[in-house]
Enzyme design. Structure first.
Site, PDB file in Angstrom:
ATOM      1  N   GLU A  77       0.841  -1.205   0.000  1.00  0.00           N
ATOM      2  CA  GLU A  77       0.000   0.000   0.000  1.00  0.00           C
ATOM      3  C   GLU A  77       0.876   1.254   0.000  1.00  0.00           C
ATOM      4  O   GLU A  77       1.717   1.426   0.891  1.00  0.00           O
ATOM      5  CB  GLU A  77      -0.913   0.000   1.240  1.00  0.00           C
TER       6      GLU A  77
ATOM      7  N   LYS B 142      -6.881  -0.789  11.719  1.00  0.00           N
ATOM      8  CA  LYS B 142      -6.317  -1.160  10.410  1.00  0.00           C
ATOM      9  C   LYS B 142      -5.050  -0.336  10.164  1.00  0.00           C
ATOM     10  O   LYS B 142      -4.041  -0.833   9.663  1.00  0.00           O
ATOM     11  CB  LYS B 142      -7.361  -0.930   9.319  1.00  0.00           C
TER      12      LYS B 142
ATOM     13  N   ASP C 223       4.333 -14.784  11.633  1.00  0.00           N
ATOM     14  CA  ASP C 223       3.017 -15.255  11.201  1.00  0.00           C
ATOM     15  C   ASP C 223       1.992 -14.120  11.378  1.00  0.00           C
ATOM     16  O   ASP C 223       1.495 -13.877  12.474  1.00  0.00           O
ATOM     17  CB  ASP C 223       2.655 -16.478  12.061  1.00  0.00           C
TER      18      ASP C 223
ATOM     19  N   HIS D 159      -2.083  10.426   0.099  1.00  0.00           N
ATOM     20  CA  HIS D 159      -2.423   9.229  -0.680  1.00  0.00           C
ATOM     21  C   HIS D 159      -2.438   9.531  -2.170  1.00  0.00           C
ATOM     22  O   HIS D 159      -2.002   8.734  -2.982  1.00  0.00           O
ATOM     23  CB  HIS D 159      -3.811   8.725  -0.271  1.00  0.00           C
TER      24      HIS D 159
HETATM   25  C1  MEV Z   1      -5.413   3.456   5.463  1.00  0.00           C
HETATM   26  O1  MEV Z   1      -4.689   2.346   5.017  1.00  0.00           O
HETATM   27  C2  MEV Z   1      -5.374   3.530   6.971  1.00  0.00           C
HETATM   28  C3  MEV Z   1      -6.225   4.636   7.585  1.00  0.00           C
HETATM   29  O2  MEV Z   1      -7.570   4.536   7.131  1.00  0.00           O
HETATM   30  C4  MEV Z   1      -6.154   4.463   9.070  1.00  0.00           C
HETATM   31  C5  MEV Z   1      -7.075   5.402   9.849  1.00  0.00           C
HETATM   32  O3  MEV Z   1      -8.128   5.827   9.334  1.00  0.00           O
HETATM   33  O4  MEV Z   1      -6.727   5.685  11.016  1.00  0.00           O
HETATM   34  C6  MEV Z   1      -5.745   5.998   7.160  1.00  0.00           C
END
Ligand code: MEV
Length: 440
Positions: A86, A283, A299, A396
């Site tokens: 990513e 995430k 793992d 991004h």
């Molecule tokens: C994107 O890979 C991860 C985010 O969505 C995490 C977040 O919102 O804190 C930017």
């Protein structure tokens, strides 16, 4: 049956496997064959090594391997290896690492290293009798497993406790041996599972033969399964950053430090009580955690499974990180149950994982826990800081634009011009293609 099914696929040679798949599943088998073979390692020995990690291999799946430099953790500076596909994750980790480098760096400590495993069994005997002779059973369990545990004991690990749990209220006749382990620098999955399977046999024999169980119906144990648990809440590491609020400095969108700190705190708090936000928040943490877990051939499924259970340990899924502002001090921290290894498994077999570990100074498992938790925290810090200031898309989109330009075969000069042109503009595949077509 469709000709897309096959028996004995695993026994075919690798070229024959590729040929069969290419013919069955691709419009253009020659092209597919070439593409799959293009990624074979030119060094046969290396390729054999990689093929040995899995089964039915056709090719290799390349992933970018990068580093986030300037990570100061407990006063020591690391370049942290990351494997991730990513865009902007490594950039975000690097930026957070550099930011905290000037503010005391990351701090981390291991709160526990206990691993767990379970022997699940069904039994209709009198549990009070089993409890009475449980000491004898434990001695036999440990004696029988001694050939498996001897080596681990030499390294300072082994079985640390065995408990009998009665779940007959939830499920008739269901009991469990809950076993704790110390596995030192190895993740210990094979060790734990071998010990548990040995325990299961001993348990079966013990109940079948011990004179306290006089009734035939009491002698019969059904072993349901013996397996480690990937939920290791006491194999836990804490990472944190802290500094006076006024040292947080002005932010790229001009937000003053105190306002930034409060917005940041609130954003983290929202992830504590709202599972939708908690999932995305966490995430972001795993963007960092998984990338280092992969780079060191650990793992990642085990890490993800265990940490998500931990995030839901009070019955609701919550943020894994927390933030406070008290007496003018901004504090941001993260607790993660991480079962990792720096010996065994693929850690030294995978050539790049071996390099990753060397780059990290060949850490112990505890040190790796602290490095990975700090990377997760850095990633989380960078994401939330962007979210509460400029928004996530600015960064991004730059990466997204670079990927699209790459895909459309833009030259270095074209890419530079495009970067300038798209500053502050919406980026999509179509807008970039149209821009390039018009400028060519
Ligand atoms: C994107 O890979 C991860 C985010 O969505 C995490 C977040 O919102 O804190 C930017």
């Amino acid at each position: 049956m469709s000709n897309k099914t096959i028996s004995g696929f695993s026994k075919l040679s690798k070229p024959d496997k590729v040929k069969w798949v290419a013919e069955q599943f691709f419009q253009n088998p020659d092209e597919a064959t070439q593409e799959l073979m293009r990624w074979w390692n030119a060094d046969d020995e290396q390729q054999r090594l990689l093929d040995g990690f899995s089964e039915n291999t056709l090719s290799n799946f390349p992933m970018p391997f990068g580093i986030a430099p300037n990570f100061m953790i407990n006063g020591r500076v690391y370049a942290v290896p990351m494997v991730i596909e990513e865009s902007s994750v490594v950039a975000a980790a690097s930026s957070a690492a550099k930011y905290w480098l000037d503010r005391g760096g990351f701090h981390a400590k291991v709160l526990g290293t206990k691993k767990l495993g379970q022997v699940h069994f069904s039994w209709s005997g009198d549990v009070r009798k089993l409890e009475r002779v449980f000491g004898e059973l434990k001695t036999e369990l440990l004696q029988d497993a001694a050939p498996i545990t001897a080596n681990m004991e030499k390294r300072g690990g082994g079985v640390t406790s065995i408990e009998l749990l009665d779940f007959t209220i939830q499920e008739p006749r269901y009991y469990q041996l809950k076993v704790s382990f110390e596995t030192c620098d190895s993740m210990g999955a094979n060790f734990i599972n071998s010990v548990l399977e040995c325990f299961a046999k001993t348990l079966d024999r013990f109940i079948a033969t011990h004179p306290i169980f006089d009734d035939n119906s009491e002698r019969d144990v059904i072993i349901i399964m013996s397996i480690l648990s990937n939920y290791t809440p006491e194999c836990l590491v804490r990472a944190w950053v802290e500094c006076p609020v006024d040292k947080l400095g002005p932010f790229n969108n001009g937000l003053p430090a105190a306002e930034l700190a409060e917005k940041f705190r609130k954003a983290v708090r929202i992830a504590y009580f709202d599972p939708h936000r908690a999932t995305t928040h966490n995430k972001g943490i795993f963007n960092g955690v998984d990338a280092v877990v992969l780079a060191t051939a650990n793992d990642f499924r085990a890490v993800e499974a265990g940490c998500h259970t931990y995030a839901a340990r009070d019955g609701q899924y919550r943020s894994l990180s927390h933030c406070t502002i008290e007496n003018g001090i901004f504090r941001f921290w993260l607790d993660l149950p991480l079962a990792l290894g720096t010996v065994g498994g693929l850690t030294k077999l995978h050539p790049i994982a071996k390099l990753s570990l060397e780059m990290l100074g060949n850490p112990t498992a505890e040190e790796l826990m602290m490095i990975i938790a700090s990377t997760g925290l850095a990633q989380n810090f960078a994401a939330v800081r962007s979210l509460v200031t400029t928004g996530i898309q600015a960064g991004h989109m730059k990466m997204h634009l670079a990927n699209i330009l790459n895909h459309l075969g833009a030259s270095a000069d074209e890419a530079m011009e495009a970067m300038k042109y798209f500053e502050g503009k919406a980026v999509s595949f179509t807008t970039v293609r149209e821009y390039l077509e018009a400028s060519r």
